[in-house]
Enzyme design. Structure first.
Site, PDB file in Angstrom:
ATOM      1  N   ASN A  11     -41.959  -5.615   7.631  1.00 43.73           N
ATOM      2  CA  ASN A  11     -43.256  -5.718   6.957  1.00 43.73           C
ATOM      3  C   ASN A  11     -43.443  -4.444   6.138  1.00 43.73           C
ATOM      4  O   ASN A  11     -43.665  -3.372   6.696  1.00 43.73           O
ATOM      5  CB  ASN A  11     -44.351  -5.851   8.032  1.00 43.73           C
ATOM      6  CG  ASN A  11     -45.746  -5.748   7.450  1.00 43.73           C
ATOM      7  OD1 ASN A  11     -45.936  -5.854   6.246  1.00 43.73           O
ATOM      8  ND2 ASN A  11     -46.721  -5.528   8.319  1.00 43.73           N
ATOM      9  N   TRP A  12     -43.347  -4.588   4.822  1.00 42.32           N
ATOM     10  CA  TRP A  12     -43.425  -3.392   3.959  1.00 42.32           C
ATOM     11  C   TRP A  12     -44.871  -2.977   3.690  1.00 42.32           C
ATOM     12  O   TRP A  12     -45.102  -1.991   2.992  1.00 42.32           O
ATOM     13  CB  TRP A  12     -42.666  -3.640   2.643  1.00 42.32           C
ATOM     14  CG  TRP A  12     -41.174  -3.675   2.812  1.00 42.32           C
ATOM     15  CD1 TRP A  12     -40.480  -3.532   3.981  1.00 42.32           C
ATOM     16  CD2 TRP A  12     -40.185  -3.842   1.788  1.00 42.32           C
ATOM     17  NE1 TRP A  12     -39.116  -3.606   3.746  1.00 42.32           N
ATOM     18  CE2 TRP A  12     -38.912  -3.807   2.415  1.00 42.32           C
ATOM     19  CE3 TRP A  12     -40.237  -4.041   0.404  1.00 42.32           C
ATOM     20  CZ2 TRP A  12     -37.717  -3.939   1.694  1.00 42.32           C
ATOM     21  CZ3 TRP A  12     -39.047  -4.180  -0.305  1.00 42.32           C
ATOM     22  CH2 TRP A  12     -37.800  -4.125   0.331  1.00 42.32           C
ATOM     23  N   LYS A  13     -45.820  -3.737   4.185  1.00 47.98           N
ATOM     24  CA  LYS A  13     -47.246  -3.396   4.016  1.00 47.98           C
ATOM     25  C   LYS A  13     -47.533  -3.063   2.548  1.00 47.98           C
ATOM     26  O   LYS A  13     -46.943  -3.661   1.661  1.00 47.98           O
ATOM     27  CB  LYS A  13     -47.630  -2.236   4.945  1.00 47.98           C
ATOM     28  CG  LYS A  13     -47.172  -2.457   6.387  1.00 47.98           C
ATOM     29  CD  LYS A  13     -47.801  -1.501   7.353  1.00 47.98           C
ATOM     30  CE  LYS A  13     -47.172  -1.685   8.721  1.00 47.98           C
ATOM     31  NZ  LYS A  13     -47.977  -1.166   9.799  1.00 47.98           N
ATOM     32  N   HIS A  97     -51.972 -10.378  10.943  1.00 49.09           N
ATOM     33  CA  HIS A  97     -51.567  -9.015  11.313  1.00 49.09           C
ATOM     34  C   HIS A  97     -52.815  -8.234  11.732  1.00 49.09           C
ATOM     35  O   HIS A  97     -53.885  -8.406  11.154  1.00 49.09           O
ATOM     36  CB  HIS A  97     -50.884  -8.350  10.117  1.00 49.09           C
ATOM     37  CG  HIS A  97     -50.216  -7.064  10.482  1.00 49.09           C
ATOM     38  ND1 HIS A  97     -50.928  -5.893  10.616  1.00 49.09           N
ATOM     39  CD2 HIS A  97     -48.926  -6.769  10.758  1.00 49.09           C
ATOM     40  CE1 HIS A  97     -50.092  -4.932  10.955  1.00 49.09           C
ATOM     41  NE2 HIS A  97     -48.863  -5.434  11.051  1.00 49.09           N
ATOM     42  N   GLU A  99     -53.800  -5.352  11.124  1.00 51.92           N
ATOM     43  CA  GLU A  99     -54.460  -4.604  10.033  1.00 51.92           C
ATOM     44  C   GLU A  99     -55.365  -5.530   9.228  1.00 51.92           C
ATOM     45  O   GLU A  99     -56.407  -5.122   8.735  1.00 51.92           O
ATOM     46  CB  GLU A  99     -53.401  -3.927   9.141  1.00 51.92           C
ATOM     47  CG  GLU A  99     -52.775  -2.739   9.865  1.00 51.92           C
ATOM     48  CD  GLU A  99     -51.377  -2.374   9.417  1.00 51.92           C
ATOM     49  OE1 GLU A  99     -50.917  -2.870   8.368  1.00 51.92           O
ATOM     50  OE2 GLU A  99     -50.727  -1.595  10.142  1.00 51.92           O
ATOM     51  N   GLU A 169     -47.853  -7.946  18.913  1.00 55.98           N
ATOM     52  CA  GLU A 169     -47.982  -6.587  18.410  1.00 55.98           C
ATOM     53  C   GLU A 169     -49.188  -5.913  19.060  1.00 55.98           C
ATOM     54  O   GLU A 169     -50.322  -6.088  18.596  1.00 55.98           O
ATOM     55  CB  GLU A 169     -48.168  -6.598  16.888  1.00 55.98           C
ATOM     56  CG  GLU A 169     -47.013  -7.242  16.149  1.00 55.98           C
ATOM     57  CD  GLU A 169     -46.870  -6.666  14.749  1.00 55.98           C
ATOM     58  OE1 GLU A 169     -45.788  -6.159  14.451  1.00 55.98           O
ATOM     59  OE2 GLU A 169     -47.844  -6.699  13.990  1.00 55.98           O
ATOM     60  N   GLY A 175     -47.734   1.631  14.225  1.00 57.97           N
ATOM     61  CA  GLY A 175     -47.798   2.825  13.389  1.00 57.97           C
ATOM     62  C   GLY A 175     -48.201   4.081  14.140  1.00 57.97           C
ATOM     63  O   GLY A 175     -48.540   5.089  13.527  1.00 57.97           O
ATOM     64  N   SER A 215     -44.018   0.157  16.468  1.00 52.90           N
ATOM     65  CA  SER A 215     -43.173   1.354  16.487  1.00 52.90           C
ATOM     66  C   SER A 215     -41.731   1.071  16.930  1.00 52.90           C
ATOM     67  O   SER A 215     -41.131   1.862  17.668  1.00 52.90           O
ATOM     68  CB  SER A 215     -43.805   2.453  17.339  1.00 52.90           C
ATOM     69  OG  SER A 215     -45.087   2.787  16.826  1.00 52.90           O
ATOM     70  N   GLY A 236     -42.580  -2.366  10.994  1.00 52.88           N
ATOM     71  CA  GLY A 236     -43.355  -1.849   9.870  1.00 52.88           C
ATOM     72  C   GLY A 236     -42.674  -0.626   9.276  1.00 52.88           C
ATOM     73  O   GLY A 236     -41.722  -0.724   8.510  1.00 52.88           O
ATOM     74  N   GLY A 237     -43.156   0.551   9.665  1.00 53.27           N
ATOM     75  CA  GLY A 237     -42.693   1.821   9.077  1.00 53.27           C
ATOM     76  C   GLY A 237     -41.179   1.941   8.979  1.00 53.27           C
ATOM     77  O   GLY A 237     -40.650   2.356   7.930  1.00 53.27           O
TER      78      GLY A 237
END
Ligand code: PEP
Length: 252
Positions: A11-13, A97, A99, A169, A175, A215, A236-237
């Site tokens: 997920n490149w957000k 998600h 977020e 998640e 994150g 993470s 993600g990151g």
């Protein structure tokens, strides 16, 4: 987990311009474009979907979007429909998600509408569920997940559920550098699989891939993937850098 092909999704957000996304996709194709034991998916921002699709279309990497609107078209300024993202090359879409729930007011009801819209557009939904830190501390992890899944999956048929992927998640692990312990993750994945068996059928529960997200990095992926009910990861990151993401894809 014989029938469940492991899946690693990135997920490149809201990161990467079009040219940055295309460059990252090129590097990823060179590193992992022929991955076959693992299904790889990347979800760039909307603006980079077609550019990235041109790069990955001949590879084994699938394209996903990070969101969609539940209507097929209409006067909904700023929104993008399932048909639109399918036509850009997507075969997956991330829905619900944390977020989006936290910053954009998504609810279990809107998640349900979006799942139905995704399925109607031939997209496989990656449905995100997870508890907040305060819910975990109050021992409400399982009741939170039960509610998110009851409402989120409301009205879905067995066939529809066959196209879906669930991503667990824990919000407190996204994150933050904190990862659920293997014991915590396995307990929740087992709970989700049991929910699917009760709500649908044993075979649905057995077939559905349940990803872990929060993470995930090269140093913890193998330990997570060794757990019986973890079928992959939503990253993600650590998916933003192709080499790091490839090290997660090649976890075996
Ligand atoms: C995510 O965005 O779905 C996620 C799990 O992020 P991170 O890997 O950065 O925790």
């Amino acid at each position: 987990m014989e029938n469940r092909r492991p899946m690693i999704a990135g997920n490149w957000k809201m990161y990467k311009t079009c040219s940055e996304a295309v460059a990252a996709a090129r590097s990823l194709v060179a590193l992992a474009g022929d991955a076959d034991g693992v299904e790889v998916m990347i979800a760039p921002p909307f603006t980079a979907l077609t550019g990235v699709f041109d790069v990955i279309r001949q590879s084994n990497i699938y394209l996903g979007a990070q969101n969609l609107h539940w209507e097929a078209e209409g006067a909904y300024t700023g929104e993008v429909s399932g048909q639109m993202i399918y036509s850009a090359g997507c075969r997956y879409v991330i829905i619900g998600h944390s977020e989006r729930r936290q910053y954009f007011g998504e609810t279990d009801e809107s998640v349900n509408k979006k799942i139905r819209a995704a399925l109607a557009a031939n997209l496989r939904p990656v449905i995100c569920v997870g508890e907040s830190e305060s819910e975990r501390e109050a021992e409400k992890t399982f009741s939170t997940l039960d509610k998110q899944m009851q409402k989120g999956l409301e009205g879905l048929s067995l066939d529809q559920m066959d196209s879906a992927v669930i991503a667990y998640e824990p919000v407190w692990a996204i994150g933050t550098g904190k990862t659920a312990t293997p014991g915590q993750a396995q307990a929740v994945h087992e709970f989700i699989r049991k929910f699917l068996a009760d709500r649908f059928e044993e075979t649905t529960a057995h077939k559905t891939r349940i990803l872990y997200g929060g993470s995930v990095k090269p140093s913890n992926i193998a330990e997570l993937m060794a757990l019986p009910d973890i079928d992959g990861a939503l990253v993600g990151g650590a998916s933003l850098d192709p080499e790091t993401f490839n090290n997660i894809i090649q976890y075996r």
